[in-house]
Design an enzyme around this catalytic site. Structure first.
Site, mmCIF file in Angstrom:
data_model
loop_
_atom_site.group_PDB
_atom_site.id
_atom_site.type_symbol
_atom_site.label_atom_id
_atom_site.label_comp_id
_atom_site.label_asym_id
_atom_site.label_seq_id
_atom_site.Cartn_x
_atom_site.Cartn_y
_atom_site.Cartn_z
ATOM 1 N N GLU A 101 0.824 -1.200 0.000
ATOM 2 C CA GLU A 101 0.000 0.000 0.000
ATOM 3 C C GLU A 101 0.859 1.251 0.000
ATOM 4 O O GLU A 101 1.952 1.258 0.560
ATOM 5 C CB GLU A 101 -0.838 0.044 1.274
ATOM 6 N N CYS A 342 -2.737 1.209 8.662
ATOM 7 C CA CYS A 342 -1.659 0.470 8.036
ATOM 8 C C CYS A 342 -2.079 -0.974 7.740
ATOM 9 O O CYS A 342 -2.462 -1.710 8.633
ATOM 10 C CB CYS A 342 -0.492 0.490 9.020
HETATM 11 N N1 SAH Z 1 7.261 -0.427 10.806
HETATM 12 C C1 SAH Z 1 7.416 0.960 11.027
HETATM 13 C C2 SAH Z 1 6.777 1.805 9.952
HETATM 14 C C3 SAH Z 1 5.478 1.352 9.405
HETATM 15 S S1 SAH Z 1 4.130 1.399 10.515
HETATM 16 C C4 SAH Z 1 6.923 1.343 12.377
HETATM 17 O O1 SAH Z 1 6.318 0.515 13.043
HETATM 18 O O2 SAH Z 1 7.187 2.469 12.801
HETATM 19 C C5 SAH Z 1 3.766 3.144 10.499
HETATM 20 C C6 SAH Z 1 3.127 3.654 11.759
HETATM 21 O O3 SAH Z 1 1.768 3.202 11.846
HETATM 22 C C7 SAH Z 1 3.812 3.202 13.036
HETATM 23 O O4 SAH Z 1 3.933 4.281 13.944
HETATM 24 C C8 SAH Z 1 2.848 2.165 13.553
HETATM 25 O O5 SAH Z 1 3.012 1.950 14.920
HETATM 26 C C9 SAH Z 1 1.530 2.780 13.163
HETATM 27 N N2 SAH Z 1 0.381 1.879 13.161
HETATM 28 C C10 SAH Z 1 0.290 0.624 12.719
HETATM 29 N N3 SAH Z 1 -0.957 0.154 12.897
HETATM 30 C C11 SAH Z 1 -1.680 1.148 13.443
HETATM 31 C C12 SAH Z 1 -3.017 1.286 13.884
HETATM 32 N N4 SAH Z 1 -3.881 0.288 13.785
HETATM 33 N N5 SAH Z 1 -3.388 2.470 14.413
HETATM 34 C C13 SAH Z 1 -2.532 3.504 14.524
HETATM 35 N N6 SAH Z 1 -1.250 3.439 14.143
HETATM 36 C C14 SAH Z 1 -0.816 2.261 13.614
HETATM 37 FE FE1 SF4 Z 2 5.562 -3.856 11.244
HETATM 38 FE FE2 SF4 Z 2 4.756 -3.130 13.678
HETATM 39 FE FE3 SF4 Z 2 5.342 -1.256 11.849
HETATM 40 FE FE4 SF4 Z 2 3.124 -2.819 11.586
HETATM 41 S S1 SF4 Z 2 3.542 -1.295 13.179
HETATM 42 S S2 SF4 Z 2 4.581 -2.293 9.984
HETATM 43 S S3 SF4 Z 2 3.910 -4.796 12.418
HETATM 44 S S4 SF4 Z 2 6.758 -2.741 12.793
#
Ligand code: SAH
Ligand code: SF4
Length: 351
Positions: A101, A342
């Site tokens: 995505e 995400c």
């Molecule tokens: N893996 C990296 C970057 C991708 S995730 C990371 O974890 O930082 C990007 C952001 O979306 C991260 O801050 C993650 O914690 C957040 N995220 C993932 N799922 C989410 C959700 N359901 N609600 C809010 N933030 C979420």
């Molecule tokens: Fe991966 Fe966690 Fe980032 Fe989701 S929030 S992309 S599982 S590191």
């Protein structure tokens, strides 16, 4: 830097497995002068051509050789959702059929693209739709740049900012991510200012330290989500081996080495990380650090059972942090009507 640091990218990814250094190596290995690499980068990442035939200043025999040996794929949009607030979310298919995505977030004077660094993710965060399905594969540098280009073309506008906040853990694919950021930054590529390029990590310390030593001024965001070790371990099992004091030290070191302020992402989940005790721990964690805290309501993902905190609770967190000397803001939610969390679009498309 090697063409494909993992050595495991599918053949179909072709030239998009490479960063600028990889393209240079390729040209040298084909007996070409070094400047040829710059030409190819300008065609592919500066102008976004989809075929070698369009590279008119590259000698015809070389173009033919490239056509025969190295695919030049571009991602295909398989689903596109447009939010009432202008946010557009894309599910794209990569050359080998893997899908990721990316999101376009327009505002009055900016167009920000959120891109994926891996298809899936191995970290398994319990609130994240991507984490639920595991890692499919890491992306090549060119596949990340392509997501930014695809969004720019769809809006018909220049992209001003890009964030590695889509699917995947950027520091689990460090070399390719840095190569992609460099291509996005380069005047031969997308020409986006380094400070407008952000990497978001779940907090892999080796990656934080490594980014601190890079010459470019890329921006760092760390997903904290709790300053209580047990809570963080259950929300983010992939980094449960990382002690919070060690992460804190790495962030202090990063700020000292770079003079730049990292941001901390904190998504509030009702009854999980939004208590007074959690707030105390967060205030304590941030005290004496150069950071900015972004508070967001969790995006509810089916099957996780997590609920978002009341917005009044986010304000309480922000006010306490600001009063204690740590800058904090409540981040506006975008694209709430289009499966914005995400990994959600991919999850839905794949049933
Ligand atoms: N893996 C990296 C970057 C991708 S995730 C990371 O974890 O930082 C990007 C952001 O979306 C991260 O801050 C993650 O914690 C957040 N995220 C993932 N799922 C989410 C959700 N359901 N609600 C809010 N933030 C979420
Ligand atoms: Fe991966 Fe966690 Fe980032 Fe989701 S929030 S992309 S599982 S590191």
């Amino acid at each position: 830097m090697t063409a494909d640091p993992t050595g495991r990218l599918p053949q179909a990814v072709g030239l998009k497995a490479l960063d600028a250094a990889g393209i240079e190596q390729l040209m040298l290995s084909l007996g070409q002068p070094r400047f040829r690499a710059g030409q190819v980068v300008r065609w592919v990442h500066g102008r976004g051509v989809r075929s070698y035939a369009q590279m008119t200043d590259v000698p015809a025999p070389l173009r033919e050789r490239l056509v025969d040996t190295l695919p030049l794929p571009f991602p295909e949009i398989i689903e596109r959702q447009v939010s009432a607030d202008g946010t557009r979310k894309y599910l794209v298919r990569l050359a080998d059929g893997a899908s990721v995505e990316c999101v376009g977030l327009p505002s009055s004077d900016r167009l920000t693209v959120c891109f994926s660094t891996q298809a899936g993710c191995a970290m398994g965060c319990s609130f994240c739709a991507t984490g639920a399905s595991g890692l499919v594969r890491s992306l090549g540098a060119g596949e990340m740049v392509d997501q930014v280009r695809l969004v720019a073309e769809d809006y018909g506008e220049r992209v001003t900012n890009a964030v590695a906040m889509g699917q995947g853990e950027p520091f689990a694919n460090y070399e390719a991510v840095l190569g992609a950021l460099r291509l996005m930054n380069s005047p031969d590529g997308l020409g986006i200012g380094a400070r407008h390029l952000t990497v978001s990590t779940c907090g892999l310390i080796a990656g934080v330290n490594r980014l601190a030593s890079e010459p470019e001024q890329f921006t760092l965001a760390v997903s904290l989500h709790s300053a209580v070790q047990a809570t963080r371990n259950s929300l983010m099992p992939g980094v449960s081996g990382t002690p919070l004091p060690a992460l804190r030290e790495a962030l202090i070191g990063y700020a000292q080495a770079t003079g730049r302020r990292p941001s901390l992402e904190y998504a509030l989940v009702a009854g999980v990380n939004d208590s007074d005790e959690e707030l105390d721990a967060l205030v304590h964690f941030c005290h004496g650090m150069l950071v900015h805290v972004n508070l967001i309501p969790i995006n509810q993902v089916d099957g996780t059972g997590y609920r978002r905190s009341e917005s009044s609770r986010l304000r309480v967190f922000a006010d306490r942090l600001n009063a204690s000397g740590t800058e904090a803001s409540v981040r506006a939610e975008r694209g709430a009507d289009i499966d914005a969390a995400c990994g959600q679009l991919r999850q839905r498309a794949e049933g």
